[in-house]
Design an enzyme around this catalytic site. Structure first.
Site, mmCIF file in Angstrom:
data_model
loop_
_atom_site.group_PDB
_atom_site.id
_atom_site.type_symbol
_atom_site.label_atom_id
_atom_site.label_comp_id
_atom_site.label_asym_id
_atom_site.label_seq_id
_atom_site.Cartn_x
_atom_site.Cartn_y
_atom_site.Cartn_z
ATOM 1 N N LEU A 155 0.861 -1.184 0.000
ATOM 2 C CA LEU A 155 0.000 0.000 0.000
ATOM 3 C C LEU A 155 0.898 1.236 0.000
ATOM 4 C CD1 LEU A 155 -2.662 -0.935 2.736
ATOM 5 C CD2 LEU A 155 -2.980 -0.993 0.257
ATOM 6 N N ASP A 156 0.406 2.334 -0.604
ATOM 7 C CA ASP A 156 1.139 3.598 -0.526
ATOM 8 C C ASP A 156 1.362 3.961 0.939
ATOM 9 O OD1 ASP A 156 1.019 3.824 -3.242
ATOM 10 O OD2 ASP A 156 -0.647 5.252 -3.266
ATOM 11 N N MET A 157 2.439 4.683 1.202
ATOM 12 C CA MET A 157 2.765 5.047 2.569
ATOM 13 C C MET A 157 1.593 5.773 3.248
ATOM 14 S SD MET A 157 6.011 7.200 4.072
ATOM 15 C CE MET A 157 5.451 8.827 3.596
ATOM 16 N N THR B 87 -1.581 5.535 2.624
ATOM 17 C CA THR B 87 -2.810 4.742 2.680
ATOM 18 C C THR B 87 -2.749 3.768 3.852
ATOM 19 O OG1 THR B 87 -2.958 4.855 0.271
ATOM 20 C CG2 THR B 87 -4.321 3.214 1.360
#
Length: 563
Positions: free
Chosen positions: A410-412, A414
């Site tokens: 996951l994106d940082m 998110t």
């Protein structure tokens, strides 16, 4: 109140509020929240752009305006002069209304549009060479010579192939006759036959030789005719290449940038130790380097800076009218690193080590896998400067496990569900499910606006923005397919709560699909890359459905959003 003398001077007095505190450290240009003084300066400039601008440029804000629609990045730098007066400088990136110079804006470091400058003169010389090349390449003599050579080569190839096939067939026939007639004919007649067959073999040998000789002469003549023109073309192209390289090198040396300590470096020196080594096109033409250069040249102390977008968004990028943005990285980062030396600058927040002291929340666990709830602003895997991540925490939690552990990322920014495998076999099985897109994912997000559509599909291909990593661009030519289903849950207080169902899993897919003008055109709340920064990004991986690699039962994991 607009500044009535905006165009009369490059130092624009800033009528700041008495309670506004002058910042101790200068703005970190690649990740910042604009200071109050920068906001005041930006509003002053925006008011001028909206009501008093004395140039014609189609920003895409007025219907039926003439000219190509080009939105533009503008920058303001709050400075203090030698008398202690606070004011600001204004700049634009690239050129504006086909000019580098406009009243009220700081000049470019070097004006490439000056008709009497070496660059324009050199450009005219290159254009003259290009014109000669184009005329020659489109001339009937060149086209005819090229066509004649190609025809000769092709015809020779076909004739040679046909003759070789005939020779092969004749040889097979002769061999057959030697065998079949040996016992049928008298010795004298058989000797005559062999002589006849031998002569036929010699005939085809010389026929092949003659064909090669004749075609060699024809091809040579065609080649000479073609080479006569091609040599002139090659000479012109080499001359163009050398002149272009020389002109570019001379131009890069003209872009010599000062820093706070008074040291000067040109573009070649600045970029020589970077990964690209050669300055990218347009380096030094952004607003920020122009602002620093003018401030240093005129003994103005930089206090704060901000850049904002004015106009319609480009089709590929996410740019909102009047919104503040950081400086670009590929072109500006090496330049500004030099220009800010000696200046007291805010620390880079990106390098700040983010710690998560609490144990990660485990949503499901058995002997083969586990599912964790990743906090927002926490890395999935270690970064260059920040080593703590979900991956490292899982390595500590599962010291005996082998394999990559994390099945996806996951994106940082998110938060939400992350799937972890305890062994390599489980990891391969789960990853295969992701590749085959049999894993069902649901994200919940809050959009910074009201969406009228209740559900739909967004299909916008994405690729990385090479000038501004890790941001993504919409690109139909080189982008990878990116598809997202969505369904609105509720609209309330000017916000939209929405469920996203990503069909593909591209970097920043949901963030771009939400913010882009051809997507939902409403950024996610707290999106510091494609929208407006807030306490957090309101995007959460809320549900994951997949097949257990051992039991083969369907697992449905749910993790409610914390917002």
């Amino acid at each position: 109140m607009p500044n009535p003398k905006f165009t009369d001077t490059l130092f624009h007095p800033l009528h700041k509020q008495n309670k506004t505190v002058i910042p101790r450290l200068f703005t970190f240009p690649f990740y910042y929240e604009p200071h109050t003084l920068s906001i005041l300066a930006a509003k002053d400039l925006q008011n001028y752009l909206e009501h008093e601008a004395n140039f014609n440029h189609n920003f895409g804000l007025k219907p039926n305006a003439e000219g190509l629609v080009i939105g533009k990045m503008f920058g303001v730098m709050v400075v203090e002069n030698e008398a202690g007066t606070i004011g600001y400088l204004a700049a634009f990136s690239g050129k504006l209304a086909e000019s580098n110079l406009h009243k009220g804006f700081v000049p470019t470091v070097y004006d490439t549009l000056n008709p009497e400058g070496f660059y324009k003169i050199g450009e005219q010389e290159l254009n003259a060479i290009n014109e000669k090349i184009e005329v020659l390449e489109n001339s009937e003599a060149y086209k005819l010579a090229k066509s004649n050579l190609e025809t000769c080569l092709k015809t020779y190839e076909n004739d040679l192939k046909a003759l070789k096939q005939t020779i092969k067939e004749k040889k097979a026939k002769r061999n057959k006759l030697r065998d079949s007639e040996a016992e049928k004919l008298t010795p004298e007649a058989y000797v005559d036959l062999l002589e006849k067959l031998k002569n036929e073999s010699i005939y085809y040998h010389f026929r092949l030789k003659d064909l090669k000789t004749n075609w060699k002469l024809k091809i040579k003549a065609a080649q000479i005719q073609f080479d006569t023109i091609q040599t002139t073309l090659t000479t012109l192209k080499e001359k163009r290449r050398l002149q272009s390289a020389s002109l570019q090198k001379q131009l890069h040396k003209q872009y010599a940038f000062l820093n706070y300590k008074g040291e000067s470096k040109d573009l070649l020196d600045i970029f020589k130790n970077t990964t690209v080594r050669i300055p990218p096109a347009g380096a030094g033409e952004c607003a920020a380097p122009k602002l620093f250069q003018y401030a240093y040249q005129n003994n103005l102390k930089p206090i704060a800076m901000a850049e904002f977008w004015w106009g319609a968004s480009p089709k590929s990028e996410v740019r909102k009218h009047k919104q503040f943005y950081p400086s670009c990285r590929s072109k500006c980062e090496p330049i500004l690193e030099h220009m800010m030396q000696g200046l007291q600058v805010e620390p880079n927040p990106i390098l700040e080590v983010k710690k998560h002291h609490k144990p990660l929340e485990i949503l499901f666990e058995d002997d083969y896998l586990l599912v964790v709830n990743k906090p927002h602003e926490f890395l999935s895997v270690p970064g260059k400067t920040n080593l703590e991540s979900v991956q490292t925490k899982m390595q500590q939690y599962l010291p005996k496990s082998k394999g990559p552990l994390l099945v996806h990322r996951l994106d940082m920014s998110t938060s939400g569900i992350l799937l972890v495998a305890k062994n390599e076999k489980t990891h391969k099985n789960l990853q295969k499910q992701f590749i085959k897109r049999t894993v069902k994912k649901r994200y919940v997000a809050v959009l910074d606006g009201e969406l009228s559509n209740k559900e739909g599909i967004i299909n916008l291909p994405l690729r990385v923005d090479l000038d501004n990593r890790p941001q993504q661009l919409v690109c139909y030519e080189h982008g990878k397919p990116a598809k997202t289903k969505y369904k609105v849950i509720k609209v309330e207080d000017g916000k939209t709560r929405i469920h996203f169902y990503p069909i593909t899993g591209r970097t920043h897919q949901l963030r771009v699909h939400a913010a882009h003008s051809n997507g939902l055109n409403i950024p996610i709340v707290g999106d510091d890359l494609y929208g407006t920064k807030a306490k957090r990004l309101h995007l959460h991986a809320a549900a994951l459905t997949f097949e257990h690699p051992v039991t083969k039962k369907e697992l449905h994991i749910v993790c409610e959003a914390p917002f």
